[in-house]
Design an enzyme around this catalytic site. Sequence first.
Site, PDB file in Angstrom:
ATOM      1  N   GLY A  24     -22.310  92.434  58.104  1.00  0.00           N
ATOM      2  CA  GLY A  24     -23.515  92.963  57.471  1.00  0.00           C
ATOM      3  C   GLY A  24     -24.608  93.140  58.496  1.00  0.00           C
ATOM      4  N   GLY A  26     -29.245  93.628  58.886  1.00  0.00           N
ATOM      5  CA  GLY A  26     -30.579  93.647  58.307  1.00  0.00           C
ATOM      6  C   GLY A  26     -31.506  94.428  59.214  1.00  0.00           C
ATOM      7  N   GLY A  29     -31.249  92.127  62.620  1.00  0.00           N
ATOM      8  CA  GLY A  29     -29.994  91.602  63.137  1.00  0.00           C
ATOM      9  C   GLY A  29     -28.754  92.296  62.634  1.00  0.00           C
ATOM     10  N   VAL A  31     -24.543  91.194  61.954  1.00  0.00           N
ATOM     11  CA  VAL A  31     -23.637  90.059  61.842  1.00  0.00           C
ATOM     12  C   VAL A  31     -22.200  90.558  61.931  1.00  0.00           C
ATOM     13  CG1 VAL A  31     -22.946  88.060  60.477  1.00  0.00           C
ATOM     14  CG2 VAL A  31     -25.308  88.869  60.371  1.00  0.00           C
ATOM     15  N   LYS A  45     -24.129  86.366  64.813  1.00  0.00           N
ATOM     16  CA  LYS A  45     -25.347  87.129  64.538  1.00  0.00           C
ATOM     17  C   LYS A  45     -26.064  87.445  65.846  1.00  0.00           C
ATOM     18  CE  LYS A  45     -29.724  86.692  61.950  1.00  0.00           C
ATOM     19  NZ  LYS A  45     -30.475  85.818  61.022  1.00  0.00           N
ATOM     20  N   ASP A 138     -35.870  81.458  51.548  1.00  0.00           N
ATOM     21  CA  ASP A 138     -35.307  82.779  51.251  1.00  0.00           C
ATOM     22  C   ASP A 138     -33.984  82.643  50.501  1.00  0.00           C
ATOM     23  OD1 ASP A 138     -35.350  85.562  51.240  1.00  0.00           O
ATOM     24  OD2 ASP A 138     -34.236  85.733  53.117  1.00  0.00           O
TER      25      ASP A 138
END
Length: 425
Positions: A24, A26, A29, A31, A45, A138
């Site tokens: 994935g 963001g 970053g 991963v 990451k 979070d």
Amino acid sequence: MQTTPLSPEDPAQIGGFELLGRIGQGGMGQVYLGESPGGEPAAVKIIKPSVVDSTARLRFAQEIEILKTVWGARIAQLLDADADAEQPWLATEYVEGPDLGKHVVTHGPLPALLVLSLGATLAEGLGYVHKQGLLHRDLKPANILLGPNGPKIIDFGLAVFAESSASLTAANTVVGTPSCMPPEQANGVKPLTSAVDVYALGTVLLFAATGHLPYHANNIHVLFHMVTDPETAPDLTGVPPELVPLLTAMLSHQAQDRPTISEVVQQCRGLVEAQGLKLAQARRRLTTYTAAPPQHFPTLPTAPMPRNAPLPASVPAASDPATTPRQDESPTLPMVMDGPASDGRPTMRLAAPQQATPTETPVYAAPTAPVAPSSEDEQSPRNAPDVPLRPRPTGRPPARSLRHSAQARRTAQQLREAYAARAPF
């Protein structure tokens, strides 16, 4: 976790970890699924090259230090890291399984009993985080991974020490996920307390039980207004009645009105025990259910049946895997054939109680290969057909399976026995 192939610009390895695919990404970053020199899977990451600056490095270094501090069975553990590398990176334990958000979207909300088990498990995990003087800040469905050994909490990139009012966030900005954020965090209140994680856990449990979050709006400004407005109550539509008091308290607008994280554990425990179960039993059912939800249990090809052939007495009626004990509980939890699925094949479902014999020696073969014959199978005619299992749903690396778990071995044995009971030979 679902992986996608590497792109040409992706590195082949980072910090000694061979990169196998993308998990994935963001805003800051990326991963990857990686593998250590010793063959240990890892989630690796990195900071994207386009955003590597002094502030990003400082935030990344803070995340590494926090991961060194937190511990517990519900936390994806830090394996290695280098915040000073040209491309900063960290590697954590790889959890094979979807996140809670994807699971609920794909398979629907969890039964109330499993939501309570999830709540107690995650609350206990957060309790260990809080004992280290840390807050996650979070917590959301995407940060809960449903692994073969139970749920785990990931992504401590926004974690802070509870009593600190310092922040790497620019003035007048709020970092986090608005739809899972408590009012005080959305308002920029500092310092925050452990009540922020209690609220966020409430949003996670609400989503697990209903498939929606407490507030939803297309406009981010409208969403922030709903979260911070004390007159706008959270949306509890679809919440099972037994969960309403707990979720209402956890989603209270005022932090002091929420239960503590230990009180959440005790309340979940009490509601589970009121249904005649121990919390450990409910936790095992949660893991079994999320590892192989009903629509993804292996199926067998249809075999011709002699007309009017009765089912053997040892095959009981099917029932819900979320409410039927496992084999290591009392009563047991076998698998039985339960009529045709949508593709015309009989499906395998968890069945009502049936006692296992002490001499059982279940054998398990990978879901993508034919099942190896047991000693009972060898007594059948030589031309008996193999019984192939369906492939496991896509989204997990095929090399990482549950083939070594006791539940998987039991399931394979029960599949063979159910098929043999209805075969025409």
